[in-house]
Motif scaffolding. Sequence first.
Motif, PDB file in Angstrom:
ATOM      1  N   PHE A 216     -43.437  36.855  39.499  1.00 38.99           N
ATOM      2  CA  PHE A 216     -42.866  35.643  40.088  1.00 38.99           C
ATOM      3  C   PHE A 216     -43.021  34.476  39.123  1.00 38.99           C
ATOM      4  N   THR A 217     -42.241  33.435  39.362  1.00 35.65           N
ATOM      5  CA  THR A 217     -42.363  32.156  38.673  1.00 35.65           C
ATOM      6  C   THR A 217     -42.355  31.083  39.747  1.00 35.65           C
ATOM      7  N   ARG A 218     -43.360  30.218  39.730  1.00 40.50           N
ATOM      8  CA  ARG A 218     -43.487  29.131  40.690  1.00 40.50           C
ATOM      9  C   ARG A 218     -44.188  27.957  40.002  1.00 40.50           C
TER      10      ARG A 218
ATOM     11  N   ASP B  91     -43.385  24.804  36.277  1.00 42.12           N
ATOM     12  CA  ASP B  91     -43.052  26.200  36.542  1.00 42.12           C
ATOM     13  C   ASP B  91     -43.767  27.090  35.538  1.00 42.12           C
TER      14      ASP B  91
ATOM     15  N   LEU C 107     -52.461  30.803  45.306  1.00 48.37           N
ATOM     16  CA  LEU C 107     -51.067  30.738  45.729  1.00 48.37           C
ATOM     17  C   LEU C 107     -51.044  30.432  47.215  1.00 48.37           C
TER      18      LEU C 107
ATOM     19  N   THR D  36     -46.344  22.560  49.289  1.00 50.87           N
ATOM     20  CA  THR D  36     -45.595  21.922  48.208  1.00 50.87           C
ATOM     21  C   THR D  36     -46.542  21.525  47.083  1.00 50.87           C
TER      22      THR D  36
ATOM     23  N   PHE E  29     -50.620  28.062  42.606  1.00 49.94           N
ATOM     24  CA  PHE E  29     -49.161  28.134  42.650  1.00 49.94           C
ATOM     25  C   PHE E  29     -48.651  27.586  43.976  1.00 49.94           C
TER      26      PHE E  29
ATOM     27  N   ASP F 139     -45.709  27.705  46.653  1.00 43.04           N
ATOM     28  CA  ASP F 139     -44.654  28.612  47.111  1.00 43.04           C
ATOM     29  C   ASP F 139     -44.246  28.230  48.539  1.00 43.04           C
TER      30      ASP F 139
ATOM     31  N   VAL G 248     -43.260  34.610  47.695  1.00 41.12           N
ATOM     32  CA  VAL G 248     -44.179  35.449  46.917  1.00 41.12           C
ATOM     33  C   VAL G 248     -45.062  36.257  47.868  1.00 41.12           C
TER      34      VAL G 248
END
Length: 171
Positions: A24-26, A36, A85, A89, A107, A109, A114
């Motif tokens: 994933f990218t967050r 990011d 994660l 926000t 992170f 999400d 995710v």
Amino acid sequence: MLGFDVVDLGPADHPDPGETAPAFTRPLVTDEFWEDQPLSALLDERDGPTIIVFTPMAGSFLAKYVWDELAARDWDERAGQIVGLTASTPYEIKRFVHDNDYPFKIFADPSNAVAESYGIAHDLDGMTGISEPRVAFFALDADRTVESAWVATDWPEFPDYDDLETDLGLE
């Protein structure tokens, strides 16, 4: 004393040891900024496992309890890398990390996609369309192979941190 019901979250369909964790990218958030970041870039940065800690939304008592425990146990100094994660926000996470002086990156999400891909999302009771991650810990090697996993089955539930440290090699 504040009371609450224990809720059975049902089975999770998370990656088990030996399986490959989803990529994933967050936005990766600190107390100063966010940007990011792909998970793969973090895995390439360190020797030793990267431990991803999933918590409910920043500011919840569950999230605060988990991060307070990890900070008190100096996980930031004992593990290859710890990242969080959550379904919050970047603004909420930045304030949470700053207000609690946590040495961890988390992170953001907000869509909880995710946690969905990891099979650990759960719907919040009485809130249509709102979900968050279960409390969960995944130790990943540089190839995203899961070395160890612990996932809550109830709300609220926390691991036995002494046992978890043994499983993660943090003794």
